[in-house]
Design a protein around this motif. Structure first.
Motif, PDB file in Angstrom:
ATOM      1  N   ASP A  42       0.849  -1.186   0.000  1.00 35.61           N
ATOM      2  CA  ASP A  42       0.000   0.000   0.000  1.00 35.61           C
ATOM      3  C   ASP A  42       0.884   1.234   0.000  1.00 35.61           C
ATOM      4  OD1 ASP A  42      -2.337   1.411  -0.051  1.00 35.61           O
ATOM      5  OD2 ASP A  42      -2.778   1.201   2.081  1.00 35.61           O
ATOM      6  N   PHE A  43       0.291   2.360  -0.411  1.00 33.56           N
ATOM      7  CA  PHE A  43       0.965   3.648  -0.401  1.00 33.56           C
ATOM      8  C   PHE A  43       0.345   4.557   0.646  1.00 33.56           C
ATOM      9  CE2 PHE A  43       2.162   2.555  -4.820  1.00 33.56           C
ATOM     10  CZ  PHE A  43       3.502   2.900  -4.784  1.00 33.56           C
ATOM     11  N   VAL A  44       1.175   5.397   1.238  1.00 32.07           N
ATOM     12  CA  VAL A  44       0.703   6.477   2.104  1.00 32.07           C
ATOM     13  C   VAL A  44       1.491   7.724   1.733  1.00 32.07           C
ATOM     14  CG1 VAL A  44       0.584   7.363   4.463  1.00 32.07           C
ATOM     15  CG2 VAL A  44      -0.047   5.005   3.999  1.00 32.07           C
ATOM     16  N   SER A  45       0.820   8.860   1.744  1.00 32.26           N
ATOM     17  CA  SER A  45       1.454  10.123   1.379  1.00 32.26           C
ATOM     18  C   SER A  45       1.598  11.025   2.594  1.00 32.26           C
ATOM     19  CB  SER A  45       0.635  10.854   0.307  1.00 32.26           C
ATOM     20  OG  SER A  45       0.511  10.063  -0.849  1.00 32.26           O
ATOM     21  N   ASP A  46       2.624  11.834   2.596  1.00 35.08           N
ATOM     22  CA  ASP A  46       2.877  12.782   3.671  1.00 35.08           C
ATOM     23  C   ASP A  46       3.741  13.896   3.110  1.00 35.08           C
ATOM     24  OD1 ASP A  46       3.191  13.988   6.253  1.00 35.08           O
ATOM     25  OD2 ASP A  46       2.859  12.018   7.130  1.00 35.08           O
ATOM     26  N   TYR A  47       4.197  14.777   3.996  1.00 36.72           N
ATOM     27  CA  TYR A  47       5.070  15.875   3.607  1.00 36.72           C
ATOM     28  C   TYR A  47       6.199  16.014   4.617  1.00 36.72           C
ATOM     29  CZ  TYR A  47       1.521  17.492   0.290  1.00 36.72           C
ATOM     30  OH  TYR A  47       0.653  17.573  -0.762  1.00 36.72           O
ATOM     31  N   THR A  48       7.362  16.407   4.139  1.00 33.33           N
ATOM     32  CA  THR A  48       8.453  16.751   5.048  1.00 33.33           C
ATOM     33  C   THR A  48       8.240  18.169   5.564  1.00 33.33           C
ATOM     34  OG1 THR A  48       9.813  17.556   3.213  1.00 33.33           O
ATOM     35  CG2 THR A  48      10.065  15.245   3.834  1.00 33.33           C
ATOM     36  N   GLN A  49       9.015  18.567   6.574  1.00 36.78           N
ATOM     37  CA  GLN A  49       8.859  19.888   7.169  1.00 36.78           C
ATOM     38  C   GLN A  49       9.185  21.006   6.181  1.00 36.78           C
ATOM     39  OE1 GLN A  49       7.675  20.620  10.422  1.00 36.78           O
ATOM     40  NE2 GLN A  49       7.057  18.492  10.089  1.00 36.78           N
ATOM     41  N   ARG A  50       9.925  20.711   5.152  1.00 38.51           N
ATOM     42  CA  ARG A  50      10.246  21.697   4.127  1.00 38.51           C
ATOM     43  C   ARG A  50       9.235  21.683   2.989  1.00 38.51           C
ATOM     44  NH1 ARG A  50      16.834  20.603   3.806  1.00 38.51           N
ATOM     45  NH2 ARG A  50      17.288  21.281   5.952  1.00 38.51           N
ATOM     46  N   SER A  51       8.056  21.138   3.271  1.00 40.88           N
ATOM     47  CA  SER A  51       6.928  21.121   2.336  1.00 40.88           C
ATOM     48  C   SER A  51       7.187  20.264   1.103  1.00 40.88           C
ATOM     49  CB  SER A  51       6.559  22.557   1.914  1.00 40.88           C
ATOM     50  OG  SER A  51       6.190  23.315   3.036  1.00 40.88           O
ATOM     51  N   LEU A  85       6.024   3.234   0.299  1.00 41.85           N
ATOM     52  CA  LEU A  85       5.412   1.973  -0.092  1.00 41.85           C
ATOM     53  C   LEU A  85       5.729   0.948   0.981  1.00 41.85           C
ATOM     54  CD1 LEU A  85       4.128  -0.085  -2.102  1.00 41.85           C
ATOM     55  CD2 LEU A  85       6.410  -0.301  -3.126  1.00 41.85           C
ATOM     56  N   SER A  86       4.707   0.377   1.577  1.00 47.01           N
ATOM     57  CA  SER A  86       4.902  -0.666   2.591  1.00 47.01           C
ATOM     58  C   SER A  86       4.508  -2.010   1.997  1.00 47.01           C
ATOM     59  CB  SER A  86       4.055  -0.384   3.833  1.00 47.01           C
ATOM     60  OG  SER A  86       2.676  -0.388   3.522  1.00 47.01           O
ATOM     61  N   LEU A  87       5.214  -3.045   2.437  1.00 48.54           N
ATOM     62  CA  LEU A  87       4.959  -4.407   1.967  1.00 48.54           C
ATOM     63  C   LEU A  87       5.019  -5.335   3.166  1.00 48.54           C
ATOM     64  CD1 LEU A  87       4.591  -6.395  -0.412  1.00 48.54           C
ATOM     65  CD2 LEU A  87       7.088  -6.472  -0.611  1.00 48.54           C
ATOM     66  N   ILE A  88       3.922  -6.028   3.444  1.00 54.76           N
ATOM     67  CA  ILE A  88       3.855  -6.883   4.626  1.00 54.76           C
ATOM     68  C   ILE A  88       3.379  -8.278   4.254  1.00 54.76           C
ATOM     69  CG2 ILE A  88       3.354  -4.912   6.131  1.00 54.76           C
ATOM     70  CD1 ILE A  88       0.434  -5.917   6.237  1.00 54.76           C
ATOM     71  N   PRO A  90       5.649 -14.839  -2.807  1.00 51.51           N
ATOM     72  CA  PRO A  90       4.265 -14.944  -2.325  1.00 51.51           C
ATOM     73  C   PRO A  90       3.362 -15.597  -3.367  1.00 51.51           C
ATOM     74  CG  PRO A  90       4.654 -12.741  -3.164  1.00 51.51           C
ATOM     75  CD  PRO A  90       5.983 -13.476  -3.251  1.00 51.51           C
ATOM     76  N   GLN A  91       2.284 -16.197  -2.889  1.00 49.60           N
ATOM     77  CA  GLN A  91       1.278 -16.734  -3.809  1.00 49.60           C
ATOM     78  C   GLN A  91       0.364 -15.631  -4.319  1.00 49.60           C
ATOM     79  OE1 GLN A  91       0.444 -20.463  -1.003  1.00 49.60           O
ATOM     80  NE2 GLN A  91      -0.744 -20.573  -2.867  1.00 49.60           N
ATOM     81  N   TYR A  92       0.010 -14.708  -3.439  1.00 48.33           N
ATOM     82  CA  TYR A  92      -0.901 -13.622  -3.773  1.00 48.33           C
ATOM     83  C   TYR A  92      -0.335 -12.304  -3.241  1.00 48.33           C
ATOM     84  CZ  TYR A  92      -4.376 -17.372  -4.370  1.00 48.33           C
ATOM     85  OH  TYR A  92      -5.042 -18.512  -4.764  1.00 48.33           O
ATOM     86  N   ILE A  93      -0.734 -11.221  -3.892  1.00 47.83           N
ATOM     87  CA  ILE A  93      -0.444  -9.875  -3.387  1.00 47.83           C
ATOM     88  C   ILE A  93      -1.753  -9.104  -3.378  1.00 47.83           C
ATOM     89  CG2 ILE A  93       0.761  -7.706  -3.770  1.00 47.83           C
ATOM     90  CD1 ILE A  93       3.059  -9.150  -4.901  1.00 47.83           C
ATOM     91  N   ARG A  94      -2.094  -8.564  -2.226  1.00 51.49           N
ATOM     92  CA  ARG A  94      -3.350  -7.822  -2.069  1.00 51.49           C
ATOM     93  C   ARG A  94      -3.064  -6.321  -2.145  1.00 51.49           C
ATOM     94  NH1 ARG A  94      -7.503 -10.181   0.484  1.00 51.49           N
ATOM     95  NH2 ARG A  94      -6.124 -11.340   1.893  1.00 51.49           N
TER      96      ARG A  94
END
Length: 207
Positions: free
Chosen positions: A10-19, A25-28, A63-67
């Motif tokens: 999955d993806f998550v978005s954010d910002y650094t302090q310098r905008s 990308l996380s993979l579990i 892996p067999q599957y990726i969700r």
């Protein structure tokens, strides 16, 4: 049902302090709860996604599957073709149904609460160091109630001791990505979502 049965990314978005824009990308592994990677960059293309996946497979098995959801990086033809060639099946959730990837959402929630919301991140390089520290803590120290109060690495060790392997050998994969510059450009994700929470100093002291 077992190690390497289903991975989730999955993806998550954010910002650094310098905008500056920041994405990770996380993979579990849904069974062991191990986090195989937290890949941080300003923008992540389909080719980057496959590179991260190949690195994780070389270390943890196939892996067999990726969700995943139906984000442009995950449904890109280059990724779908590579997964099909290597007999890795996809589990795409229904649009607007994040609960169908509950393990990934749970991980993202823990990561945001325990890391992102506690840390002031000024640069991309700093974020990579912080994320690597937290992933080490998550995999090797943090207990999980669903794993019998074991951390993911200790739980995975019990599977090894019981004779459960890592699944299909990695040498069965066709490594490499065949894509064109046009595909890579189209695969670049443009919808940035700011999910930033209240910022506090990270309680963990790093050397």
């Amino acid at each position: 049902m077992h190690r390497n049965h289903v991975w989730a990314w999955d993806f998550v978005s954010d910002y650094t302090q310098r905008s500056g824009k920041l994405r990770y990308l996380s993979l579990i592994d849904e069974f062991t709860r191990e986090c195989h990677c937290i890949h941080a960059y300003r923008a992540i293309r389909a080719a980057d996604v496959l590179e991260v996946l190949q690195d994780s497979i070389s270390e943890h098995g196939v892996p067999q599957y990726i969700r995943s959801d139906n984000g442009p990086e995950f449904i890109a033809k280059a990724i779908q073709n590579w997964l099909a060639e290597n007999d890795i099946k996809t589990l795409y959730i229904d649009p607007g149904c994040p609960w169908q990837k509950g393990y990934a959402e749970s991980f993202n929630s823990r990561f945001r609460t325990e890391c992102l919301d506690r840390e002031l991140l000024y640069t991309l390089s700093e974020s990579r160091v912080v994320f690597a520290d937290w992933r080490e803590y998550y995999n090797h120290v943090r207990p999980h109630r669903s794993l019998g109060v074991l951390c993911p690495s200790d739980f995975a060790k019990t599977l090894t001791q019981q004779g459960h392997g890592y699944g299909r050998p990695t040498n069965s994969l066709r490594l490499g990505l065949n894509t064109t510059p046009k595909q890579s450009k189209e695969d670049t994700h443009q919808d940035w979502i700011n999910l930033r929470g209240p910022t506090r100093l990270f309680h963990k002291k790093r050397n």
